[in-house]
Design a protein around this motif. Structure first.
Motif, PDB file in Angstrom:
ATOM      1  N   GLY A 227      23.244  64.097  25.007  1.00  0.00           N
ATOM      2  CA  GLY A 227      22.937  64.085  26.429  1.00  0.00           C
ATOM      3  C   GLY A 227      21.511  64.429  26.799  1.00  0.00           C
ATOM      4  O   GLY A 227      21.181  64.480  27.988  1.00  0.00           O
ATOM      5  N   LEU A 228      20.638  64.683  25.823  1.00  0.00           N
ATOM      6  CA  LEU A 228      19.261  65.007  26.143  1.00  0.00           C
ATOM      7  C   LEU A 228      18.493  63.736  26.503  1.00  0.00           C
ATOM      8  O   LEU A 228      18.792  62.651  25.993  1.00  0.00           O
ATOM      9  N   LYS A 229      17.498  63.887  27.370  1.00  0.00           N
ATOM     10  CA  LYS A 229      16.633  62.763  27.714  1.00  0.00           C
ATOM     11  C   LYS A 229      15.760  62.408  26.512  1.00  0.00           C
ATOM     12  O   LYS A 229      15.453  63.251  25.667  1.00  0.00           O
ATOM     13  N   ARG A 230      15.364  61.154  26.449  1.00  0.00           N
ATOM     14  CA  ARG A 230      14.644  60.665  25.274  1.00  0.00           C
ATOM     15  C   ARG A 230      13.378  61.465  24.993  1.00  0.00           C
ATOM     16  O   ARG A 230      13.135  61.859  23.845  1.00  0.00           O
ATOM     17  N   HIS A 231      12.563  61.723  26.015  1.00  0.00           N
ATOM     18  CA  HIS A 231      11.300  62.418  25.780  1.00  0.00           C
ATOM     19  C   HIS A 231      11.547  63.816  25.227  1.00  0.00           C
ATOM     20  O   HIS A 231      10.879  64.244  24.265  1.00  0.00           O
ATOM     21  N   GLU A 232      12.494  64.545  25.815  1.00  0.00           N
ATOM     22  CA  GLU A 232      12.786  65.896  25.334  1.00  0.00           C
ATOM     23  C   GLU A 232      13.352  65.856  23.920  1.00  0.00           C
ATOM     24  O   GLU A 232      12.990  66.687  23.069  1.00  0.00           O
ATOM     25  N   ALA A 233      14.235  64.904  23.659  1.00  0.00           N
ATOM     26  CA  ALA A 233      14.826  64.793  22.324  1.00  0.00           C
ATOM     27  C   ALA A 233      13.743  64.543  21.273  1.00  0.00           C
ATOM     28  O   ALA A 233      13.752  65.150  20.198  1.00  0.00           O
ATOM     29  N   GLU A 234      12.799  63.670  21.580  1.00  0.00           N
ATOM     30  CA  GLU A 234      11.736  63.366  20.619  1.00  0.00           C
ATOM     31  C   GLU A 234      10.809  64.561  20.423  1.00  0.00           C
ATOM     32  O   GLU A 234      10.347  64.822  19.303  1.00  0.00           O
ATOM     33  N   THR A 235      10.550  65.294  21.496  1.00  0.00           N
ATOM     34  CA  THR A 235       9.698  66.482  21.381  1.00  0.00           C
ATOM     35  C   THR A 235      10.328  67.525  20.470  1.00  0.00           C
ATOM     36  O   THR A 235       9.675  68.094  19.587  1.00  0.00           O
ATOM     37  N   ILE A 236      11.623  67.778  20.663  1.00  0.00           N
ATOM     38  CA  ILE A 236      12.322  68.771  19.845  1.00  0.00           C
ATOM     39  C   ILE A 236      12.399  68.316  18.390  1.00  0.00           C
ATOM     40  O   ILE A 236      12.211  69.106  17.459  1.00  0.00           O
ATOM     41  N   ALA A 237      12.645  67.033  18.194  1.00  0.00           N
ATOM     42  CA  ALA A 237      12.794  66.499  16.833  1.00  0.00           C
ATOM     43  C   ALA A 237      11.488  66.541  16.051  1.00  0.00           C
ATOM     44  O   ALA A 237      11.519  66.463  14.812  1.00  0.00           O
ATOM     45  N   ARG A 238      10.364  66.673  16.725  1.00  0.00           N
ATOM     46  CA  ARG A 238       9.065  66.679  16.047  1.00  0.00           C
ATOM     47  C   ARG A 238       8.499  68.082  15.855  1.00  0.00           C
ATOM     48  O   ARG A 238       7.392  68.227  15.326  1.00  0.00           O
ATOM     49  N   ARG A 239       9.246  69.082  16.265  1.00  0.00           N
ATOM     50  CA  ARG A 239       8.759  70.446  16.070  1.00  0.00           C
ATOM     51  C   ARG A 239       8.674  70.763  14.569  1.00  0.00           C
ATOM     52  O   ARG A 239       9.442  70.212  13.773  1.00  0.00           O
ATOM     53  N   PRO A 240       7.762  71.662  14.184  1.00  0.00           N
ATOM     54  CA  PRO A 240       7.662  72.023  12.760  1.00  0.00           C
ATOM     55  C   PRO A 240       8.996  72.551  12.234  1.00  0.00           C
ATOM     56  O   PRO A 240       9.686  73.314  12.917  1.00  0.00           O
ATOM     57  N   LEU A 241       9.347  72.129  11.027  1.00  0.00           N
ATOM     58  CA  LEU A 241      10.602  72.581  10.421  1.00  0.00           C
ATOM     59  C   LEU A 241      10.464  74.003   9.887  1.00  0.00           C
ATOM     60  O   LEU A 241       9.423  74.342   9.293  1.00  0.00           O
ATOM     61  N   PRO A 242      11.485  74.827  10.068  1.00  0.00           N
ATOM     62  CA  PRO A 242      11.471  76.139   9.407  1.00  0.00           C
ATOM     63  C   PRO A 242      11.438  75.937   7.903  1.00  0.00           C
ATOM     64  O   PRO A 242      12.007  74.999   7.370  1.00  0.00           O
ATOM     65  N   ALA A 243      10.761  76.819   7.205  1.00  0.00           N
ATOM     66  CA  ALA A 243      10.678  76.720   5.753  1.00  0.00           C
ATOM     67  C   ALA A 243      12.040  77.031   5.141  1.00  0.00           C
ATOM     68  O   ALA A 243      12.749  77.937   5.602  1.00  0.00           O
ATOM     69  N   PRO A 244      12.452  76.278   4.097  1.00  0.00           N
ATOM     70  CA  PRO A 244      13.729  76.575   3.431  1.00  0.00           C
ATOM     71  C   PRO A 244      13.713  77.974   2.849  1.00  0.00           C
ATOM     72  O   PRO A 244      12.658  78.465   2.424  1.00  0.00           O
ATOM     73  N   PRO A 245      14.856  78.667   2.848  1.00  0.00           N
ATOM     74  CA  PRO A 245      14.916  79.991   2.229  1.00  0.00           C
ATOM     75  C   PRO A 245      14.611  79.909   0.746  1.00  0.00           C
ATOM     76  O   PRO A 245      14.786  78.864   0.122  1.00  0.00           O
ATOM     77  N   HIS A 246      14.159  80.999   0.180  1.00  0.00           N
ATOM     78  CA  HIS A 246      13.790  81.027  -1.221  1.00  0.00           C
ATOM     79  C   HIS A 246      14.970  80.637  -2.091  1.00  0.00           C
ATOM     80  O   HIS A 246      16.085  81.090  -1.892  1.00  0.00           O
ATOM     81  N   ASN A 247      14.715  79.729  -3.066  1.00  0.00           N
ATOM     82  CA  ASN A 247      15.737  79.251  -4.013  1.00  0.00           C
ATOM     83  C   ASN A 247      16.784  78.370  -3.365  1.00  0.00           C
ATOM     84  O   ASN A 247      17.835  78.120  -3.944  1.00  0.00           O
ATOM     85  N   ALA A 248      16.540  77.889  -2.125  1.00  0.00           N
ATOM     86  CA  ALA A 248      17.509  76.995  -1.489  1.00  0.00           C
ATOM     87  C   ALA A 248      17.422  75.632  -2.131  1.00  0.00           C
ATOM     88  O   ALA A 248      16.406  75.230  -2.701  1.00  0.00           O
ATOM     89  N   SER A 249      18.537  74.846  -2.013  1.00  0.00           N
ATOM     90  CA  SER A 249      18.579  73.523  -2.618  1.00  0.00           C
ATOM     91  C   SER A 249      17.988  72.451  -1.746  1.00  0.00           C
ATOM     92  O   SER A 249      17.776  71.338  -2.173  1.00  0.00           O
ATOM     93  N   SER A 250      17.781  72.714  -0.450  1.00  0.00           N
ATOM     94  CA  SER A 250      17.342  71.667   0.457  1.00  0.00           C
ATOM     95  C   SER A 250      15.865  71.380   0.348  1.00  0.00           C
ATOM     96  O   SER A 250      15.093  72.136  -0.164  1.00  0.00           O
TER      97      SER A 250
END
Length: 250
Positions: A227-250
């Motif tokens: 239900g988010l508007k396109r502009h807001e959805a794209e803004t959120i999707a482009r935010r910097p990703l949190p770093a994976p926790p140490h020893n995580a598989s992702s």
């Protein structure tokens, strides 16, 4: 959906033998305990590759033991049936990665950003580890997947977003199923492109950039489904990703 390619040589995630540890065999010598642990890991690793190629129904115990170079009878020292090893494998696949996503979401207060982070990390891992991605495609909409791990986390985060009036959806369950389908279709398309494209030998930096952009675009589409508007959805999707926790598989 494209046929699953033979990818036995592809990078596999490091299995940690769900339900077993090096210290779990009390009363045994350290050497025997270590050998038992290593055999279990080999069986799980072999099952992982075979299931990704053929699906769970198409794999036999003898194929698993042959691929693991383990005696057929030894299989039953670790699992009581084919279903038993598959359950352990899927538990690891969905629970371990879902736990990683929960750690990534620590500190995020916006349900939309939590969903975007989960979608992006899922896509990036599937692209980086094709065998993992193929198994996720095969099992992502199964009853087992929806009732545990990733499916339950997505249902939980969707409910949080609805309760905070962040998401506007008519049917919570159908929205979640639709979102999972979008992610799985995206993984399938990207894996097919990566394995068939002659440009797959390009510099890793270029490939990584394309994968990250694809993950962002998919996350934006998913947020619009909530239900988010396109502009807001794209803004959120482009935010910097949190770093994976140490020893995580992702």
């Amino acid at each position: 959906m494209p046929d699953v390619p033979k990818m036995r040589a592809s990078r596999r995630p490091k299995l940690s033998a769900p339900g077993a540890s090096r210290d779990s065999t009390e009363g045994r010598s350290p050497r025997l305990a270590r050998r038992k642990y290593e055999t279990r890991v080999r069986l799980l690793d072999a099952a992982f590759g075979l299931v990704a190629e053929k699906g769970m129904d198409g794999v036999t115990i003898s194929e698993i033991t042959e691929a693991a170079d383990v005696g057929f009878g030894s299989f039953y020292n670790h699992f009581d049936s084919k279903e038993g090893i598959f359950a352990a494998l899927v538990d690891w696949l969905f629970e371990e990665f879902a736990d990683t996503l929960d750690q990534l979401a620590i500190g995020l207060s916006d349900p939309a950003e939590m969903i975007a982070v989960s979608v992006r990390h899922t896509l990036l891992r599937a692209i980086r580890e094709p065998l993992w991605g193929q198994l996720l495609i095969r099992e992502g909409l199964s009853r087992r997947a929806l009732s545990r791990g990733l499916g339950q986390r997505l249902l939980r985060d969707t409910a949080i977003g609805i309760s905070k009036e962040r998401f506007m959806v008519a049917d919570e369950l159908m929205c979640v199923v639709s979102v999972i389908g979008t992610v799985l279709a995206g993984i399938a398309a990207e894996l097919d492109l990566s394995t068939s494209s002659k440009r797959a030998v390009r510099a890793r930096r270029v490939l990584r950039s394309r994968a990250e952009k694809f993950a962002e675009n998919t996350a934006a589409i998913v947020l619009q489904a909530f239900g988010l508007k396109r502009h807001e959805a794209e803004t959120i999707a482009r935010r910097p990703l949190p770093a994976p926790p140490h020893n995580a598989s992702s």
